[in-house]
Design an enzyme around this catalytic site. Structure first.
Site, PDB file in Angstrom:
ATOM      1  N   GLN A 105      64.880  25.152  35.139  1.00  0.00           N
ATOM      2  CA  GLN A 105      64.538  25.742  36.421  1.00  0.00           C
ATOM      3  C   GLN A 105      65.526  25.326  37.512  1.00  0.00           C
ATOM      4  O   GLN A 105      65.345  25.658  38.680  1.00  0.00           O
ATOM      5  CB  GLN A 105      63.118  25.331  36.825  1.00  0.00           C
ATOM      6  CG  GLN A 105      62.048  25.856  35.887  1.00  0.00           C
ATOM      7  CD  GLN A 105      60.670  25.299  36.181  1.00  0.00           C
ATOM      8  OE1 GLN A 105      60.436  24.690  37.211  1.00  0.00           O
ATOM      9  NE2 GLN A 105      59.736  25.514  35.262  1.00  0.00           N
ATOM     10  N   HIS A 172      60.274  21.945  37.881  1.00  0.00           N
ATOM     11  CA  HIS A 172      59.478  21.578  39.061  1.00  0.00           C
ATOM     12  C   HIS A 172      60.285  20.882  40.159  1.00  0.00           C
ATOM     13  O   HIS A 172      59.887  19.845  40.676  1.00  0.00           O
ATOM     14  CB  HIS A 172      58.296  20.705  38.651  1.00  0.00           C
ATOM     15  CG  HIS A 172      57.273  21.423  37.839  1.00  0.00           C
ATOM     16  ND1 HIS A 172      56.018  20.915  37.615  1.00  0.00           N
ATOM     17  CD2 HIS A 172      57.315  22.606  37.182  1.00  0.00           C
ATOM     18  CE1 HIS A 172      55.327  21.755  36.856  1.00  0.00           C
ATOM     19  NE2 HIS A 172      56.106  22.792  36.582  1.00  0.00           N
ATOM     20  N   TYR A 285      48.316  21.800  29.681  1.00  0.00           N
ATOM     21  CA  TYR A 285      48.691  22.750  28.635  1.00  0.00           C
ATOM     22  C   TYR A 285      48.274  22.260  27.255  1.00  0.00           C
ATOM     23  O   TYR A 285      48.156  23.050  26.314  1.00  0.00           O
ATOM     24  CB  TYR A 285      50.196  23.013  28.681  1.00  0.00           C
ATOM     25  CG  TYR A 285      50.567  23.915  29.835  1.00  0.00           C
ATOM     26  CD1 TYR A 285      50.360  25.288  29.763  1.00  0.00           C
ATOM     27  CD2 TYR A 285      51.090  23.388  31.015  1.00  0.00           C
ATOM     28  CE1 TYR A 285      50.663  26.113  30.815  1.00  0.00           C
ATOM     29  CE2 TYR A 285      51.395  24.201  32.077  1.00  0.00           C
ATOM     30  CZ  TYR A 285      51.189  25.565  31.976  1.00  0.00           C
ATOM     31  OH  TYR A 285      51.484  26.379  33.030  1.00  0.00           O
TER      32      TYR A 285
END
Length: 390
Positions: A105, A172, A285
């Site tokens: 990311q 993140h 998760y």
């Protein structure tokens, strides 16, 4: 750390990049569409009509801002800043951009102008960088030199902030930027998929940060007496805050990705703790449950949460006149939801009132001076769209 929590951490680290909208999973080309494609609107209270027009395409764009002359600044994750003229379609590369850590990311992120940009020419960029311990987000400011019309460049580059500490992994970062009406710089700092730092006052991960325009901690921050990075912090207990905007009253709103369920829109209160990872309206998760917000009233609960998730990427609060039904409402870009979600911030309780089915992952939103809305999609061949009144 308990064995159960460590197991959750490992499972989450392996699964989170895909679930939370990492760019790694987007190898397919975006589908060709008409320049005047009409996005479908799923109405839940407001029925603002609009039309979309494709203007250009960019490679993994992440954020956009408007210069005083109407041109757009657009960041691309691999480390490019473009100046795009919507009238002539001219694209210029800006030189002098800092080296970024591209992957997962990470990469080049947000771009905002200083409130006195017309006088001082400062722009601010966020990005991922490598260093001792791994990676982390950083923020620089630089003056945008436009003296050579076709060779824009950044000069007097200064790194003014960084995530502390740097950690392993490439998720993140958060690193959205916004200036308030007093000229203070706000940064959303993700917890980097490490959970516990969001509650650690010796770390600025998982926090909303408030600084002066030179990167120093702003006076009046609630934890200033603790010194160090705590002096930067305005609120804590955040996960992956990817949208940040001020309303007409100067109130800050932040939208962030939850874990498995529980995306959040938060009204940011000075010194408040939003609870992650102790509470969330989603679960890990791994399947391990997280207590909901209503089990721990000492933590600030979201104004609205989403399960199924919308995977928020960005947010604006609309103030123009082109779309009357959206005035003073939040528009939230969505990745996995491929949508723009419209939220009425003044209703009690806060509620979603319209969802625009954009049929592509939405990365960024911008309201320009004329009241139009510009949208950038996510991906390697992402469209820049102009939304106008139907």
């Amino acid at each position: 750390m308990t064995t159960q929590f460590a197991t959750s951490l490992l499972c989450s680290s392996l699964m989170l990049l895909t679930a939370c909208g990492s760019n790694n999973s987007h190898s397919q080309e975006l589908q060709q569409t008409s320049n005047h494609a009409q996005a479908v609107s799923q109405t839940t209270g407001v029925n603002q009509t609009f039309k979309t027009q494709e203007i250009a395409r960019f490679k993994e764009p992440w954020a956009l801002a408007q210069l005083n002359d109407g041109r757009l600044l657009i960041t691309e994750r691999q480390g490019a800043v473009k100046i795009f003229d919507p009238t002539t379609k001219q694209v210029l590369n800006v030189s002098g951009v800092p080296k970024v850590r591209y992957g997962g990311q990470g990469g080049l992120g947000d771009v905002v102008l200083h409130p006195q940009f017309a006088q001082n020419h400062w722009i601010y960029l966020s990005y991922a960088e490598s260093g001792e311990g791994g990676q982390g987000a950083a923020v620089v400011r630089a003056q945008l030199d436009l003296s050579a019309p076709n060779q824009p460049k950044l000069i007097h580059l200064q790194k003014i902030w960084q995530q502390t500490p740097k950690v392993s992994g490439q998720g993140h970062y958060g690193h959205r930027l916004a200036f308030d009406r007093e000229g203070k710089l706000w940064i959303s700092s993700g917890e980097r998929q490490k959970f516990d730092p969001a509650q650690d006052m010796q770390s600025n991960l998982g926090k909303i940060v408030r600084l002066n325009d030179d990167g120093s901690p702003a006076a009046g921050n609630p934890f200033a007496g603790q010194g160090g990075v705590a002096a930067q912090i305005w609120s804590l207990g955040h996960r992956n805050p990817l949208g940040m905007a001020f309303d007409e009253n100067g109130q800050l709103w932040v939208v962030e990705m939850g874990p498995k369920g529980g995306d959040e829109l938060n009204r940011i209160v000075k010194g408040a703790n939003y609870g992650y990872p102790v509470v969330s309206n989603g679960d890990h998760y791994s399947g391990l449950p997280i207590p909901d917000h209503d089990t721990r009233p000492e933590f600030k609960a979201p104004e609205i949460s989403w399960t199924p998730v919308i995977s928020p990427s960005s947010m604006i609060i609309y103030r123009g006149d082109q779309f009357p039904a959206w005035k003073e409402k939040a528009l939230i870009g969505g990745l996995s939801s491929e949508s723009i979600t419209v939220v009425d911030l003044k209703s009690q309780p806060v509620q979603e009132v319209q969802r625009l089915n954009m049929k592509q992952r939405i990365r960024g939103l911008l309201q320009t001076q004329d009241g139009l809305i510009w949208v950038i999609e996510d991906g390697s061949n992402a469209r820049l769209l102009k939304l106008s009144a139907d």
